[in-house]
Design an enzyme around this catalytic site. Structure first.
Site, mmCIF file in Angstrom:
data_model
loop_
_atom_site.group_PDB
_atom_site.id
_atom_site.type_symbol
_atom_site.label_atom_id
_atom_site.label_comp_id
_atom_site.label_asym_id
_atom_site.label_seq_id
_atom_site.Cartn_x
_atom_site.Cartn_y
_atom_site.Cartn_z
ATOM 1 N N LYS A 35 3.129 8.434 -4.405
ATOM 2 C CA LYS A 35 3.303 7.047 -4.849
ATOM 3 C C LYS A 35 3.611 6.928 -6.346
ATOM 4 O O LYS A 35 4.120 5.898 -6.787
ATOM 5 C CB LYS A 35 2.068 6.216 -4.479
ATOM 6 C CG LYS A 35 1.851 6.076 -2.971
ATOM 7 C CD LYS A 35 0.665 5.176 -2.664
ATOM 8 C CE LYS A 35 0.482 4.980 -1.157
ATOM 9 N NZ LYS A 35 -0.320 6.036 -0.532
ATOM 10 N N SER A 74 -0.551 11.197 -0.946
ATOM 11 C CA SER A 74 -0.361 9.921 -1.652
ATOM 12 C C SER A 74 -0.083 10.024 -3.145
ATOM 13 O O SER A 74 0.223 9.010 -3.785
ATOM 14 C CB SER A 74 -1.573 9.009 -1.432
ATOM 15 O OG SER A 74 -1.517 8.418 -0.162
ATOM 16 N N SER A 130 -4.537 2.898 -2.868
ATOM 17 C CA SER A 130 -3.502 3.765 -2.294
ATOM 18 C C SER A 130 -2.866 3.128 -1.067
ATOM 19 O O SER A 130 -2.703 3.757 -0.025
ATOM 20 C CB SER A 130 -4.086 5.141 -1.928
ATOM 21 O OG SER A 130 -3.071 6.106 -1.834
#
Length: 282
Positions: free
Chosen positions: A69, A66, A121
């Site tokens: 991102k 993640s 997230s």
């Protein structure tokens, strides 16, 4: 003879240290020992010079999970304004993993989607941003790779906006440091990654609600003297977790990345390499 013997012993000791791989540096007369960390890959980048201060397998291809991102946010904000409205598609709303619980047809500002992607997230928020820009995840991935190349990334390929593990989705600690540096130079992303709790505005589908960060450095301030002021977590499973951090001590900013660590170990790894890097830099 005794002098020669002592000299030989000193030379032998130096050779032994080198062959054992013990790495030390001297900063203003003080010896700084290179730390042992649990992360498989890591790097610390000096924000001003762009030089690597610490490195461990920093050019190995790993799962960025993640932390991806950050690049998603960078690309999205190149095409959308913070006050623009995006409608959450069914594809985005049905995205699994960590989510911000978005609803199909929900109209949200880009700013709220940014916070939803950075703090809890939210995979759904990341997909909503991607589709809001390009109409599909695959088209958005092309923009991600173009941006990564522009930033100097040579060991990365991104195939989705949220960081789901895939054979075609990878990066290195060094490339992620370049992406982190660019992300932290964007005031909106930096602020989102520095925020513990944020209130999403009321939408056509949901009431106003609070979301919280998954980053212990930001939320719990576990290492207050360390100086970490922003960052992004990434988790696939307990032993495949990542963390990127922006740290400031005595006016000097450094960016730290750890990949393929444990969920708890990533914080201690980051703590160690940042302490080492600041001592090394003097």
């Amino acid at each position: 003879m005794k002098t020669k013997k002592r000299l030989s012993m000193k030379i032998a000791a130096v050779v032994l240290i080198l062959t054992m791989g013990l790495s030390t540096v001297t900063a203003y007369g003080a010896t700084v020992t290179r730390p042992t960390i649990s992360a498989k890959s890591a790097v610390v980048l000096d924000a001003d010079s762009g030089k690597i201060v610490y490195s461990k397998n920093s050019h190995y291809k790993r799962d960025p999970v993640s932390t991806t991102k950050l690049l998603t946010a960078l690309v999205a904000l190149e095409h959308l304004e913070l006050n623009d409205k995006v409608t959450v598609t069914k594809t985005a709303a049905n995205t699994g993993g960590s989510t911000a619980n978005l609803k199909t047809g929900e109209k949200m500002t880009v700013k709220d989607l940014l916070y939803a992607a950075m703090l809890p997230s939210g995979n759904d928020a990341a997909v909503a941003l991607a589709i809001g820009v390009s109409g599909s995840k695959s088209k958005f991935a092309k923009l991600m790779n173009r941006k990564a190349k522009e930033l100097g990334c040579k060991e990365s390929n991104f195939s989705n906006p949220h960081g789901w593990k895939a054979s075609t989705h990878y990066s290195s600690a060094y490339d992620m440091a370049l992406i982190t540096k660019a992300a932290m130079e964007n005031s909106a992303i930096k602020k989102a990654c520095s925020t513990e709790i944020y209130r999403l505005a009321k939408t056509n589908k949901q009431k106003s609600r609070l979301i919280a960060t998954t980053n212990y450095f930001v939320a719990k301030k576990k290492y207050p003297k360390l100086g970490v002021f922003a960052g992004k977590t990434g988790t696939w499973e307990w032993n495949n977790a990542s963390l990127v951090s922006a740290c400031k001590q005595k006016g000097k900013i450094m960016y730290a990345v750890v990949l393929r660590d444990t969920t708890s170990g990533r914080y201690e790894s980051t703590n160690k390499i940042l302490k080492y890097s600041y001592k090394k830099a003097g």
